[in-house]
Write a protein that holds these residues in place. Structure first.
Motif, PDB file in Angstrom:
ATOM      1  N   ARG A 112       0.862  -1.140   0.155  1.00 11.59           N
ATOM      2  CA  ARG A 112       0.140  -0.139  -0.072  1.00 11.59           C
ATOM      3  C   ARG A 112       0.548   1.457   0.216  1.00 11.59           C
ATOM      4  O   ARG A 112       1.843   1.120   0.485  1.00 11.59           O
ATOM      5  N   HIS A 113       0.579   2.242  -0.809  1.00 10.38           N
ATOM      6  CA  HIS A 113       1.150   3.360  -1.348  1.00 10.38           C
ATOM      7  C   HIS A 113       0.700   4.608  -1.345  1.00 10.38           C
ATOM      8  O   HIS A 113      -0.511   3.990  -2.769  1.00 10.38           O
ATOM      9  N   THR A 114       0.715   5.629  -1.492  1.00 15.67           N
ATOM     10  CA  THR A 114       0.167   6.988  -2.446  1.00 15.67           C
ATOM     11  C   THR A 114       1.419   7.033  -3.047  1.00 15.67           C
ATOM     12  O   THR A 114       2.728   7.686  -2.604  1.00 15.67           O
ATOM     13  N   ILE A 138       2.561  10.557  -4.642  1.00 14.08           N
ATOM     14  CA  ILE A 138       3.379  11.852  -4.042  1.00 14.08           C
ATOM     15  C   ILE A 138       3.211  13.123  -5.473  1.00 14.08           C
ATOM     16  O   ILE A 138       2.814  14.206  -5.755  1.00 14.08           O
ATOM     17  N   ARG A 178       6.508   7.635  -4.118  1.00 15.84           N
ATOM     18  CA  ARG A 178       6.140   7.474  -3.600  1.00 15.84           C
ATOM     19  C   ARG A 178       5.885   7.546  -1.775  1.00 15.84           C
ATOM     20  O   ARG A 178       7.385   7.230  -1.451  1.00 15.84           O
ATOM     21  N   GLN A 179       4.480   7.699  -0.736  1.00 12.11           N
ATOM     22  CA  GLN A 179       4.604   7.103   0.452  1.00 12.11           C
ATOM     23  C   GLN A 179       4.199   5.734   0.676  1.00 12.11           C
ATOM     24  O   GLN A 179       2.783   5.577   0.537  1.00 12.11           O
ATOM     25  N   TYR A 180       4.822   4.560   1.279  1.00 10.47           N
ATOM     26  CA  TYR A 180       4.428   3.726   1.536  1.00 10.47           C
ATOM     27  C   TYR A 180       4.106   2.871   2.840  1.00 10.47           C
ATOM     28  O   TYR A 180       4.855   3.996   3.907  1.00 10.47           O
ATOM     29  N   GLU A 181       3.276   2.847   2.990  1.00  9.52           N
ATOM     30  CA  GLU A 181       2.541   1.876   4.104  1.00  9.52           C
ATOM     31  C   GLU A 181       3.603   1.375   4.833  1.00  9.52           C
ATOM     32  O   GLU A 181       4.190   0.651   4.656  1.00  9.52           O
ATOM     33  N   ARG A 219       9.200   6.929   2.619  1.00 12.24           N
ATOM     34  CA  ARG A 219       9.406   7.651   1.040  1.00 12.24           C
ATOM     35  C   ARG A 219      10.134   6.473  -0.118  1.00 12.24           C
ATOM     36  O   ARG A 219      11.386   6.467   0.947  1.00 12.24           O
TER      37      ARG A 219
END
Length: 218
Positions: A29-31, A33, A42-45, A156
């Motif tokens: 899971r990631h967003t 950026i 990306r920002q990873y959980e 990140r």
């Protein structure tokens, strides 16, 4: 850094061990950026993972590691429960002094020789990401004591996405591209560069998805 034989060997092992329906469907899971051409920040959980250390020649070692971990997720655990495959399969080379630490994603990592190991023989860490439905409390425990369970912390990462086979030339070219992008953006790497493969070995080169990742300071 990594040869096509290594990547194909690893993925063939997974393909042979897993039924088609169980092949990787979940990714970490990631967003995203930022996207800039083939690059993403990306920002990873945090991600739960299972890891084993093996020794030997590179392709033999990854086969050993994958078979041990695949055996675990296909039911060789305390409750005989199957665990879904995930994507991608990643490989990362770290300094030879690095010891096993449960803060790496699905990886293959060389480790310093020792513990009765033959001279010139390499040790590796091979790991699978676990599906996000599990926690440290709910993931079935492996029966094999060589397998360690841990959590990769949220971080990140900068990635470069590319197709083609995992030849040394293709990997080397895109590793250099990612290093240059990180340098131009003034970003600070805080971990090793890792390569990620998302496809089985039978996918045509123009349909393949490969990535280089590197964690950076936020």
């Amino acid at each position: 850094m990594f040869t096509s034989r290594l990547a194909v060997t690893a993925l063939v092992c997974l393909t042979l061990l897993a039924p088609p329906a169980a092949m990787a469907i979940e990714e970490p899971r990631h967003t995203v950026i930022e996207t800039s051409g083939p690059f993403q920040i990306r920002q990873y959980e945090p991600t739960l993972m299972a890891e084993v250390e093996v020794s030997g020649e590179r392709s033999d070692a990854i086969n050993k590691g994958f078979r041990v971990l695949a055996n675990f997720i296909f039911g060789n655990n305390r409750v005989q429960q199957k665990i879904a495959m995930t994507a991608p399969v990643t490989q990362v080379a770290e300094p030879a002094s690095t010891k096993i630490a449960m803060t790496a994603p699905v990886t293959q990592v060389p480790v310093t020789p020792g513990d009765g190991q033959a001279a010139g023989e390499q040790r590796w860490r091979v790991a699978f990401m676990m599906p996000s439905q599990y926690t440290m409390d709910t993931l079935p425990l492996p029966n094999d004591p060589r397998i360690k369970i841990g959590v990769m912390p949220g971080e990140r990462r900068v990635a470069v996405v590319f197709d083609g086979f995992s030849t040394q030339a293709n990997l080397g070219k895109h590793r250099e591209m990612l290093e240059q992008f990180v340098k131009e953006r003034g970003l600070t790497p805080i971990g090793p560069y890792m390569v990620a493969f998302y496809n089985d070995p039978f996918t045509l080169p123009w349909n393949r998805r490969n990535e280089w990742w590197v964690p950076v300071a936020p």
